[in-house]
Design a protein around this motif. Structure first.
Motif, mmCIF file in Angstrom:
data_model
loop_
_atom_site.group_PDB
_atom_site.id
_atom_site.type_symbol
_atom_site.label_atom_id
_atom_site.label_comp_id
_atom_site.label_asym_id
_atom_site.label_seq_id
_atom_site.Cartn_x
_atom_site.Cartn_y
_atom_site.Cartn_z
ATOM 1 N N ASP A 29 -46.412 26.526 12.376
ATOM 2 C CA ASP A 29 -47.302 27.688 12.432
ATOM 3 C C ASP A 29 -48.576 27.417 11.628
ATOM 4 O OD1 ASP A 29 -46.215 27.690 9.920
ATOM 5 O OD2 ASP A 29 -45.318 29.679 10.054
ATOM 6 N N LEU A 30 -48.761 26.166 11.214
ATOM 7 C CA LEU A 30 -49.990 25.786 10.514
ATOM 8 C C LEU A 30 -51.128 25.594 11.518
ATOM 9 C CD1 LEU A 30 -48.638 23.152 7.947
ATOM 10 C CD2 LEU A 30 -49.398 25.484 7.455
ATOM 11 N N PRO A 31 -52.366 25.783 11.078
ATOM 12 C CA PRO A 31 -53.511 25.500 11.962
ATOM 13 C C PRO A 31 -53.468 24.058 12.453
ATOM 14 C CG PRO A 31 -54.228 26.651 9.983
ATOM 15 C CD PRO A 31 -52.795 26.292 9.762
ATOM 16 N N ILE A 32 -53.961 23.843 13.673
ATOM 17 C CA ILE A 32 -53.948 22.511 14.268
ATOM 18 C C ILE A 32 -55.366 21.976 14.359
ATOM 19 C CG2 ILE A 32 -53.420 21.179 16.347
ATOM 20 C CD1 ILE A 32 -51.150 23.182 16.866
ATOM 21 N N VAL A 33 -55.538 20.752 13.908
ATOM 22 C CA VAL A 33 -56.808 20.034 13.996
ATOM 23 C C VAL A 33 -56.568 18.806 14.864
ATOM 24 C CG1 VAL A 33 -58.583 18.784 12.709
ATOM 25 C CG2 VAL A 33 -57.534 20.837 11.719
ATOM 26 N N LEU A 34 -57.434 18.581 15.848
ATOM 27 C CA LEU A 34 -57.301 17.428 16.728
ATOM 28 C C LEU A 34 -58.257 16.332 16.277
ATOM 29 C CD1 LEU A 34 -57.098 19.036 20.297
ATOM 30 C CD2 LEU A 34 -55.238 18.487 18.710
ATOM 31 N N LYS A 35 -57.712 15.167 15.966
ATOM 32 C CA LYS A 35 -58.524 14.046 15.490
ATOM 33 C C LYS A 35 -58.674 13.002 16.598
ATOM 34 C CE LYS A 35 -58.692 10.320 12.078
ATOM 35 N NZ LYS A 35 -58.742 9.217 13.073
ATOM 36 N N SER A 89 -58.815 27.411 21.450
ATOM 37 C CA SER A 89 -58.931 28.271 20.282
ATOM 38 C C SER A 89 -58.254 29.603 20.605
ATOM 39 C CB SER A 89 -60.410 28.476 19.952
ATOM 40 O OG SER A 89 -60.571 29.408 18.919
ATOM 41 N N PRO A 90 -57.566 30.248 19.679
ATOM 42 C CA PRO A 90 -57.490 29.952 18.242
ATOM 43 C C PRO A 90 -56.348 29.041 17.823
ATOM 44 C CG PRO A 90 -56.466 32.061 18.658
ATOM 45 C CD PRO A 90 -56.953 31.559 20.002
ATOM 46 N N GLN A 91 -55.541 28.553 18.782
ATOM 47 C CA GLN A 91 -54.459 27.646 18.375
ATOM 48 C C GLN A 91 -55.040 26.394 17.704
ATOM 49 O OE1 GLN A 91 -54.636 29.004 21.428
ATOM 50 N NE2 GLN A 91 -52.882 30.407 21.412
ATOM 51 N N ILE A 92 -56.101 25.860 18.283
ATOM 52 C CA ILE A 92 -56.810 24.733 17.672
ATOM 53 C C ILE A 92 -57.960 25.303 16.846
ATOM 54 C CG2 ILE A 92 -58.262 22.721 18.112
ATOM 55 C CD1 ILE A 92 -56.556 22.213 20.603
ATOM 56 N N ARG A 134 -66.851 28.216 18.444
ATOM 57 C CA ARG A 134 -65.431 28.482 18.685
ATOM 58 C C ARG A 134 -64.514 27.783 17.688
ATOM 59 N NH1 ARG A 134 -65.939 27.144 25.045
ATOM 60 N NH2 ARG A 134 -67.070 29.018 25.696
ATOM 61 N N ILE A 135 -64.859 26.564 17.318
ATOM 62 C CA ILE A 135 -64.021 25.774 16.416
ATOM 63 C C ILE A 135 -64.901 25.007 15.441
ATOM 64 C CG2 ILE A 135 -62.046 25.494 17.984
ATOM 65 C CD1 ILE A 135 -63.175 22.835 18.855
#
Length: 493
Positions: free
Chosen positions: A331-337, A352-355, A391-392
């Motif tokens: 349930d932590l925020p997700i960052v895509l690298k 967004s807002p999942q990412i 958005r992100i």
């Protein structure tokens, strides 16, 4: 694992084949014969140390608990007398460390200084792993040189007495917009490892992303961190998803870790030739003979550290399947690298807002050579889909060597700027004080650049402070290709 049996060093040395493979770790003797076929780095890496003391090779790479997590209790068969351990030292060429003492940290003035000192302190294996890039190192080189093509536009008669580097990332307050990127096996650089980087980041109010392949456990790394220090956890999804799910469950218990960084820019390892030439240790003819004679057939593995680390990593991740799976287990925020095109940045923004954020990165030039530097991707987003910034959050890493580089990235719209090799090289050059000195230099240079631009706060930096026309000529010019995605977005709204 417990055994009081004392084993003679000469007896250990006899067990150096695939049908009977013993290694010594921390003075204890382990029978790893049954583990050879399943070792993530391949069997050859173990066979090169069969019948020998493998502690020096093993210790900087493997976090606490690795032995217990991979070997059955009966694998521990005894101990070796400390006085006889010298007989079991590997025959490999030892580190090419300089005999000169370390220079005063105050004499190191830039990132190249740290790299030069580190090159003399690191073992050949560690240097090759840290320094190497894919193929001809074109992307690795361009990551930095691209910043030199962007010019700054200083303003005069502006009160520049006050200047703050404070910012927020994912809603958390930070003192500087510079963060430590996820880098594997920091204990190859210095015994304090990732915890040492964390201690330096704490002093400067900087964020740290912990590598999935860290040489310390996440618990060890965050143990002494201040309550307000911000960490992220980098995730490489494993083919055996249960391993990744178990790690996500561990991360959930650590309050210091504020987000999951799903790494996408290296679904398979790139060809890092400098790393591959070193293999795991500098093999001698005697070791080569052991490998060749170990059962009459070639065994998998034994390539460079980069190749070994990717063993077990899942190359089949997709937008459709992987994100829903990840959302079920954190349930932590997700960052895509690893975003390298404006199209993928736009698709990420649709989630967004999942990412919550993306990191523009080509994996330090270590995956696909001639992949674009992150600056290109950042400018592509500005050109084709600037709504992504609304958005992100957009972060960036790769090639940062100067505070002016940090400022230019922020002017182009980046929220934060990551440093990877800088952290490792400064750790090698001076331990925790070395990393502090590195962050001190970058922070001071960033603040000086902002003052000369007439800017007091990082959020006030913008395109009016730079001239990026030279880079604009190099950007992708094939059209946005986003019409269909925009229609989808409007339908959702």
């Amino acid at each position: 694992m417990a055994s009081s049996r004392m084993i003679d060093a000469d007896e250990v040395a006899k067990h150096n084949k695939t049908d009977s493979c013993w290694v010594v770790l921390y003075g204890k003797v382990y029978d790893v014969t049954g583990f050879l076929p399943s070792h993530p780095g391949g069997a050859n890496i173990i066979l090169q140390l069969a019948g020998k003391d493998a502690t020096e090779e093993y210790d900087p790479i493997h976090p606490t608990g690795t032995l217990e997590g991979n070997l059955p209790p009966e694998a521990l068969i005894g101990t070796v007398d400390a006085k006889s351990l010298a007989k079991l030292a590997p025959e490999a060429v030892k580190p090419n460390k300089t005999s000169e003492g370390l220079p005063q940290l105050s004499s190191l003035l830039n990132m190249d200084d740290f790299e030069q000192v580190a090159s003399k302190q690191l073992t050949q294996k560690a240097w090759a792993y840290y320094f190497s890039g894919a193929d001809d190192l074109i992307s690795k080189s361009l990551n930095h040189s691209i910043y030199q093509s962007i010019l700054l536009r200083p303003r005069v008669f502006v009160d520049c007495k006050e200047c703050s580097l404070a910012t927020t990332m994912l809603g958390h307050k930070l003192d500087i917009p510079i963060y430590a990127s996820p880098t594997a096996m920091a204990r190859l650089a210095h015994p304090t490892g990732e915890a040492g980087i964390a201690a330096a980041c704490a002093k400067f109010g900087a964020m740290q992303m912990i590598s999935n392949n860290a040489s310390m456990t996440p618990e060890e790394i965050v143990k002494d961190a201040p309550a307000d220090q911000m960490f992220g956890w980098q995730l490489y999804v494993q083919i055996d998803r249960k391993k990744s799910e178990a790690m996500l469950a561990r991360i959930k218990k650590l309050k210091a870790i504020k987000f999951i960084c799903l790494t996408l820019d290296a679904p398979v390892p790139g060809k890092r030739e400098l790393d591959e030439r070193t293999k795991s240790i500098a093999a001698t003819p005697a070791i080569a003979d052991i490998v060749k004679s170990s059962g009459g057939h070639e065994l998998a593995g034994g390539s460079g550290l980069g190749q070994q680390l990717f063993a077990g990593t899942d190359p089949s991740l997709t937008w459709k399947d992987t994100l829903p799976w990840l959302l079920k287990h954190t349930d932590l925020p997700i960052v895509l690298k690893g975003i390298q095109t404006h199209e993928d940045a736009y698709i990420a923004s649709l989630h967004s807002p999942q990412i919550k954020a993306i990191i523009l990165s080509n994996h330090g030039g270590r995956a696909m050579d001639t992949a674009p530097p992150a600056v290109h991707t950042l400018m592509e987003i500005r050109k084709y889909c600037p709504e992504v910034f609304d958005r992100i959050e957009v972060w960036i890493d790769g090639g940062i060597k100067r505070g002016t580089d940090v400022v230019k990235a922020l002017c182009l719209g980046a929220k934060g700027v990551g440093v990877g090799r800088n952290a490792l090289f400064s750790l090698a050059a001076g331990g925790i004080p070395g990393v502090k000195r590195m962050l001190e230099i970058l922070s001071a240079e960033t603040r000086t650049a902002m003052r000369l631009l007439g800017v007091e706060r990082v959020e006030d930096l913008g395109m009016q402070h730079i001239n990026a026309r030279a880079v604009e000529q190099q950007l992708y010019d094939g059209g946005s290709g986003l019409d269909g995605l925009r229609r989808t977005m409007k339908a959702k709204i």
